[in-house]
Write an enzyme that holds these catalytic residues in place. Structure first.
Site, PDB file in Angstrom:
ATOM      1  N   HIS A  73      -8.418   6.039  10.989  1.00  0.00           N
ATOM      2  CA  HIS A  73      -7.839   4.793  10.485  1.00  0.00           C
ATOM      3  C   HIS A  73      -6.308   4.790  10.606  1.00  0.00           C
ATOM      4  O   HIS A  73      -5.701   3.781  10.970  1.00  0.00           O
ATOM      5  CB  HIS A  73      -8.264   4.606   9.022  1.00  0.00           C
ATOM      6  N   ALA A 133       0.556  -2.175   5.677  1.00  0.00           N
ATOM      7  CA  ALA A 133       1.206  -2.129   6.988  1.00  0.00           C
ATOM      8  C   ALA A 133       0.484  -2.987   8.022  1.00  0.00           C
ATOM      9  O   ALA A 133       1.122  -3.589   8.890  1.00  0.00           O
ATOM     10  CB  ALA A 133       1.292  -0.680   7.464  1.00  0.00           C
ATOM     11  N   TRP A 134      -0.829  -3.056   7.953  1.00  0.00           N
ATOM     12  CA  TRP A 134      -1.607  -3.844   8.919  1.00  0.00           C
ATOM     13  C   TRP A 134      -1.169  -5.303   8.918  1.00  0.00           C
ATOM     14  O   TRP A 134      -1.124  -5.950   9.962  1.00  0.00           O
ATOM     15  CB  TRP A 134      -3.095  -3.723   8.598  1.00  0.00           C
ATOM     16  N   ASN A 156      11.607  -1.572  12.367  1.00  0.00           N
ATOM     17  CA  ASN A 156      10.411  -0.867  11.922  1.00  0.00           C
ATOM     18  C   ASN A 156      10.812   0.281  10.998  1.00  0.00           C
ATOM     19  O   ASN A 156      11.186   1.355  11.447  1.00  0.00           O
ATOM     20  CB  ASN A 156       9.621  -0.343  13.124  1.00  0.00           C
ATOM     21  N   PHE A 178       0.851  -1.190   0.000  1.00  0.00           N
ATOM     22  CA  PHE A 178       0.000   0.000   0.000  1.00  0.00           C
ATOM     23  C   PHE A 178       0.890   1.245   0.000  1.00  0.00           C
ATOM     24  O   PHE A 178       1.899   1.285   0.683  1.00  0.00           O
ATOM     25  CB  PHE A 178      -0.931  -0.012   1.213  1.00  0.00           C
TER      26      PHE A 178
END
Length: 156
Positions: free
Chosen positions: A91, A59-60, A116, A25
């Site tokens: 969100h 990312a989720w 990260n 994304f």
């Protein structure tokens, strides 16, 4: 008695096996992070044979894929890359927070460095700046951190 100092060294990068985990994304930003990470690993002596790139939708999904990569015992570090850009709804807060938390949990549970490198920005412009223009390339920085952490953990 002298104080013992333990550090991760960047010149020992060729000894590590690295997984780069990419959230697709916002790919217009993330592709540059990936290029920066790969370039940095290679410049520090990591063979292409020791670099694996895995793709997740966004990312989720990064934490669960990171968990699976860590459990495979094929890697010395995982570099998670993605871009979460704030919109007009909450969100952003949920995705960014849970992604960071999940990656941290994977690192602690697996004793494997999970870096990260997921951008969390307020605008598209900020994301572009952090993917290789004004503010450097955060993918490259994440790769440097991975190299250092691999060598630090080996030294302990």
């Amino acid at each position: 008695m002298a104080i013992r100092r333990i550090e991760g060294l960047l010149h020992l990068a060729s000894e590590g096996r690295y997984a780069i985990l990419v959230g697709r994304f916002n790919s217009f930003v993330v592709e540059h992070l990936l290029e920066g990470a790969i370039d940095t690993l290679k410049r520090h002596g990591v063979s292409e044979d020791n670099i694996t790139v895995a793709y997740a939708p966004g990312a989720w999904e990064l934490p669960i894929v990171a968990k699976k990569l860590a459990a495979s015992d094929k890697f010395d570090a995982i570099i998670a890359l993605g871009a979460v850009i704030r919109g007009s709804t909450p969100h952003f807060d949920f995705v960014a927070g849970e992604c960071a938390k999940g990656l941290g949990v994977v690192a602690l549970e697996s004793s494997l460095p999970v870096i990260n490198g997921v951008l969390t920005t307020d605008s598209i412009e900020q994301a572009i700046e952090r993917s290789g223009t004004k503010a450097g390339n955060k993918g490259s920085e994440a790769a440097l951190t991975a190299i250092e952490m691999v060598n630090l953990l080996k030294a302990i």
